[in-house]
Write a protein that holds these residues in place. Structure first.
Motif, PDB file in Angstrom:
ATOM      1  N   SER A 206     -41.234 -31.937 -16.961  1.00 19.24           N
ATOM      2  CA  SER A 206     -39.983 -31.204 -16.769  1.00 19.24           C
ATOM      3  C   SER A 206     -39.791 -30.849 -15.297  1.00 19.24           C
ATOM      4  N   ARG A 207     -38.553 -30.836 -14.868  1.00 21.99           N
ATOM      5  CA  ARG A 207     -38.227 -30.501 -13.490  1.00 21.99           C
ATOM      6  C   ARG A 207     -37.606 -29.109 -13.442  1.00 21.99           C
ATOM      7  N   SER A 208     -37.693 -28.483 -12.287  1.00 25.16           N
ATOM      8  CA  SER A 208     -37.062 -27.175 -12.114  1.00 25.16           C
ATOM      9  C   SER A 208     -35.553 -27.361 -12.036  1.00 25.16           C
ATOM     10  N   THR A 209     -34.821 -26.632 -12.890  1.00 21.65           N
ATOM     11  CA  THR A 209     -33.365 -26.752 -12.910  1.00 21.65           C
ATOM     12  C   THR A 209     -32.649 -25.477 -12.480  1.00 21.65           C
ATOM     13  N   PHE A 210     -33.370 -24.358 -12.451  1.00 18.14           N
ATOM     14  CA  PHE A 210     -32.719 -23.093 -12.096  1.00 18.14           C
ATOM     15  C   PHE A 210     -33.793 -22.076 -11.754  1.00 18.14           C
ATOM     16  N   THR A 211     -33.537 -21.246 -10.732  1.00 18.65           N
ATOM     17  CA  THR A 211     -34.460 -20.170 -10.387  1.00 18.65           C
ATOM     18  C   THR A 211     -33.696 -18.870 -10.202  1.00 18.65           C
ATOM     19  N   SER A 212     -34.359 -17.763 -10.494  1.00 21.61           N
ATOM     20  CA  SER A 212     -33.748 -16.445 -10.315  1.00 21.61           C
ATOM     21  C   SER A 212     -34.845 -15.392 -10.337  1.00 21.61           C
ATOM     22  N   THR A 213     -34.599 -14.282  -9.637  1.00 27.48           N
ATOM     23  CA  THR A 213     -35.516 -13.144  -9.713  1.00 27.48           C
ATOM     24  C   THR A 213     -35.253 -12.297 -10.945  1.00 27.48           C
ATOM     25  N   SER A 214     -34.135 -12.553 -11.632  1.00 25.56           N
ATOM     26  CA  SER A 214     -33.739 -11.729 -12.775  1.00 25.56           C
ATOM     27  C   SER A 214     -34.131 -12.388 -14.079  1.00 25.56           C
ATOM     28  N   ARG A 215     -34.937 -11.715 -14.880  1.00 27.30           N
ATOM     29  CA  ARG A 215     -35.294 -12.239 -16.203  1.00 27.30           C
ATOM     30  C   ARG A 215     -34.062 -12.291 -17.107  1.00 27.30           C
ATOM     31  N   SER A 216     -33.152 -11.342 -16.963  1.00 21.69           N
ATOM     32  CA  SER A 216     -31.942 -11.344 -17.783  1.00 21.69           C
ATOM     33  C   SER A 216     -31.094 -12.569 -17.483  1.00 21.69           C
ATOM     34  N   VAL A 217     -30.963 -12.913 -16.210  1.00 23.76           N
ATOM     35  CA  VAL A 217     -30.216 -14.109 -15.833  1.00 23.76           C
ATOM     36  C   VAL A 217     -30.919 -15.358 -16.356  1.00 23.76           C
ATOM     37  N   GLN A 218     -32.233 -15.397 -16.237  1.00 20.41           N
ATOM     38  CA  GLN A 218     -32.984 -16.533 -16.763  1.00 20.41           C
ATOM     39  C   GLN A 218     -32.715 -16.709 -18.261  1.00 20.41           C
ATOM     40  N   ALA A 219     -32.724 -15.603 -19.000  1.00 18.53           N
ATOM     41  CA  ALA A 219     -32.490 -15.670 -20.442  1.00 18.53           C
ATOM     42  C   ALA A 219     -31.109 -16.226 -20.749  1.00 18.53           C
ATOM     43  N   GLN A 220     -30.100 -15.806 -19.989  1.00 17.35           N
ATOM     44  CA  GLN A 220     -28.745 -16.281 -20.239  1.00 17.35           C
ATOM     45  C   GLN A 220     -28.593 -17.768 -19.898  1.00 17.35           C
ATOM     46  N   MET A 221     -29.226 -18.216 -18.837  1.00 14.62           N
ATOM     47  CA  MET A 221     -29.172 -19.638 -18.492  1.00 14.62           C
ATOM     48  C   MET A 221     -29.937 -20.472 -19.515  1.00 14.62           C
ATOM     49  N   CYS A 222     -31.019 -19.918 -20.013  1.00 10.53           N
ATOM     50  CA  CYS A 222     -31.780 -20.584 -21.077  1.00 10.53           C
ATOM     51  C   CYS A 222     -30.912 -20.711 -22.326  1.00 10.53           C
ATOM     52  N   LEU A 223     -30.208 -19.658 -22.685  1.00  9.34           N
ATOM     53  CA  LEU A 223     -29.322 -19.657 -23.842  1.00  9.34           C
ATOM     54  C   LEU A 223     -28.240 -20.720 -23.719  1.00  9.34           C
ATOM     55  N   ARG A 224     -27.799 -20.983 -22.503  1.00 15.89           N
ATOM     56  CA  ARG A 224     -26.724 -21.950 -22.253  1.00 15.89           C
ATOM     57  C   ARG A 224     -27.236 -23.368 -22.032  1.00 15.89           C
ATOM     58  N   GLY A 225     -28.491 -23.601 -22.365  1.00 16.77           N
ATOM     59  CA  GLY A 225     -29.011 -24.962 -22.347  1.00 16.77           C
ATOM     60  C   GLY A 225     -29.487 -25.471 -21.014  1.00 16.77           C
ATOM     61  N   MET A 226     -29.726 -24.575 -20.044  1.00 14.05           N
ATOM     62  CA  MET A 226     -30.165 -25.015 -18.729  1.00 14.05           C
ATOM     63  C   MET A 226     -31.609 -25.515 -18.743  1.00 14.05           C
ATOM     64  N   GLY A 227     -32.396 -25.064 -19.722  1.00 16.42           N
ATOM     65  CA  GLY A 227     -33.788 -25.493 -19.807  1.00 16.42           C
ATOM     66  C   GLY A 227     -34.610 -24.468 -20.561  1.00 16.42           C
ATOM     67  N   ILE A 228     -35.918 -24.674 -20.572  1.00 12.59           N
ATOM     68  CA  ILE A 228     -36.821 -23.712 -21.193  1.00 12.59           C
ATOM     69  C   ILE A 228     -37.176 -22.635 -20.166  1.00 12.59           C
ATOM     70  N   ALA A 229     -37.580 -21.471 -20.652  1.00 13.60           N
ATOM     71  CA  ALA A 229     -37.948 -20.380 -19.753  1.00 13.60           C
ATOM     72  C   ALA A 229     -39.083 -19.576 -20.362  1.00 13.60           C
ATOM     73  N   VAL A 230     -40.003 -19.138 -19.519  1.00 14.08           N
ATOM     74  CA  VAL A 230     -41.015 -18.179 -19.938  1.00 14.08           C
ATOM     75  C   VAL A 230     -40.437 -16.791 -19.712  1.00 14.08           C
ATOM     76  N   LEU A 231     -40.340 -15.998 -20.779  1.00 12.84           N
ATOM     77  CA  LEU A 231     -39.727 -14.676 -20.705  1.00 12.84           C
ATOM     78  C   LEU A 231     -40.640 -13.632 -21.342  1.00 12.84           C
TER      79      LEU A 231
END
Length: 287
Positions: A206-231
Motif C-alpha cells: 500500500s502507498r501513502s495517500t493522505f497524511t494529517s496530524t488530526s485523528r478525526s480528519v484521518q477517520a473522515q478520510m478513511c470513511l470516504r474511501g481514501m484508504g485504511i487508517a490506524v486509529l
C-alpha cells in the motif's frame, strides 16, 4: 520595575515585536510601546534594537533578562499556589489534550463533572502542542508521552488500544487487490509514531495517500474511501461506517499520561475531575 512592565518586556523579547507581545498579553500595541519606552527611560539606555528580523535585546536588555525571568517565575509560582489553594468547586478548569482524546474519551468525564459540579467550567485546549504547565497555559494535561518538566505530578492513566479501520468499499478492495488500497498516516512531523511504522510494515504493497496530524480528519478520510487508517479504538469504533480490519497482530498500544503542576495539587475542581477520570478511564483498554 513593576511586574506588569516586566511581563511586557519579556513578551517583546520572546515575540520580537510590539505587535506579537500585545497579542500574547491581550493589550494594545500602543500600550506595549509606551511601557517599553518608560522602562528604557528609567534605565537611561535602550533595551531593544530594531533589526530586519524584528526587535532584539541590546546588551543591557540581555543583562536583565534572566532577572526578569526570575521575577516571572516567582509571580507565576504565587499565582499557582493561590489558585491551587482555591477550595471552591467553581471556575474555569483548563485542560490540554489531543482533539480526538478530548472528543471521544474525555467528553463523558467532562459531562459527569458538569453534572456533579455545575459551577465548574471545563475549558479544553485541543492541540498537539505540549503546553507549559508551569506558566499556567493549562491546569492539567493528558498526553501519550510522559512529562519531563520539573515539578509536575504525573501518572499513567490508561492504556489506549488502536485498530486498523476501513470503509466497506476499502475493506473489500483490500481483500481483492491489496496493492490498490492506500494508507492514511500521521504527517511527517509525527512519523515517529509507532503505528506509522507498524502499518507500513504490515501493508507493504500500500502507498501513502493522505497524511494529517488530526485523528478525526484521518477517520473522515478513511470513511470516504481514501484508504485504511490506524486509529485509536474510541474514535474508530465510534465513527459510523468504519469497520475494524482483523490483522494477525494488533497495532502498538500507547499509554495515556495525566499531569499537573504540584502547586495545583489542592485545587478542588482539578481533584474532582481527576477522581471522575480515574473512575471512568483508569486502566481502560477497549480491546
Amino acid at each position: 520595575m513593576e511586574w506588569n512592565d516586566v511581563r511586557i518586556f519579556l513578551a517583546v523579547a520572546r515575540g520580537g515585536s510590539f505587535g506579537k507581545a500585545a497579542q500574547a498579553l491581550g493589550v494594545s500595541h500602543p500600550t506595549v510601546g509606551r511601557r517599553i519606552k518608560v522602562l528604557e527611560d528609567e534605565a537611561k539606555q535602550a533595551l531593544f534594537r530594531r533589526t530586519k528580523d524584528g526587535l532584539v535585546l541590546t546588551d543591557a536588555g540581555d543583562t536583565v533578562r534572566a532577572l526578569a525571568e526570575s521575577m516571572e517565575d516567582s509571580a507565576l509560582s504565587m499565582e499557582r499556589r493561590l489558585t491551587g489553594n482555591d477550595q471552591r468547586l467553581e471556575g474555569i478548569l483548563r485542560i490540554s489534550s489531543a482533539e480526538w482524546f478530548a472528543g471521544y474519551v474525555l467528553a463523558p468525564v467532562l459531562v459527569e463533572l458538569k453534572r456533579r459540579h455545575p459551577a465548574v467550567v471545563p475549558e479544553v485546549i485541543a492541540s498537539h502542542r505540549l503546553l507549559d504547565l508551569s506558566r499556567r497555559e493549562a491546569d492539567v494535561a493528558f498526553r501519550i508521552v510522559p512529562f519531563s518538566e520539573p515539578d509536575i505530578v504525573q501518572r499513567r492513566l490508561m492504556r489506549m488500544s488502536y485498530g486498523v479501520y476501513a470503509s466497506a468499499g476499502t475493506a473489500q478492495a483490500l481483500e481483492d487487490d491489496p496493492a490498490s488500497v492506500g494508507v492514511i498516516l500521521m504527517n511527517t512531523a509525527q512519523s515517529h509514531f509507532p503505528d506509522v511504522a507498524w502499518v507500513l510494515e504490515r501493508f507493504p504493497l500500500s502507498r501513502s495517500t493522505f497524511t494529517s496530524t488530526s485523528r478525526s480528519v484521518q477517520a473522515q478520510m478513511c470513511l470516504r474511501g481514501m484508504g485504511i487508517a490506524v486509529l485509536p479504538r474510541p474514535i474508530g469504533d465510534a465513527v459510523s461506517g468504519l469497520q475494524r480490519i482483523d490483522t494477525p497482530d494488533q497495532p502498538p498500544t500507547r499509554d495515556i499520561w495525566v499531569g499537573y503542576h504540584q502547586d495545583l495539587r489542592h485545587m478542588d475542581r482539578l481533584r474532582a475531575m481527576l477522581d471522575i477520570a480515574d473512575a471512568m478511564l483508569s486502566e481502560r483498554d477497549p480491546s
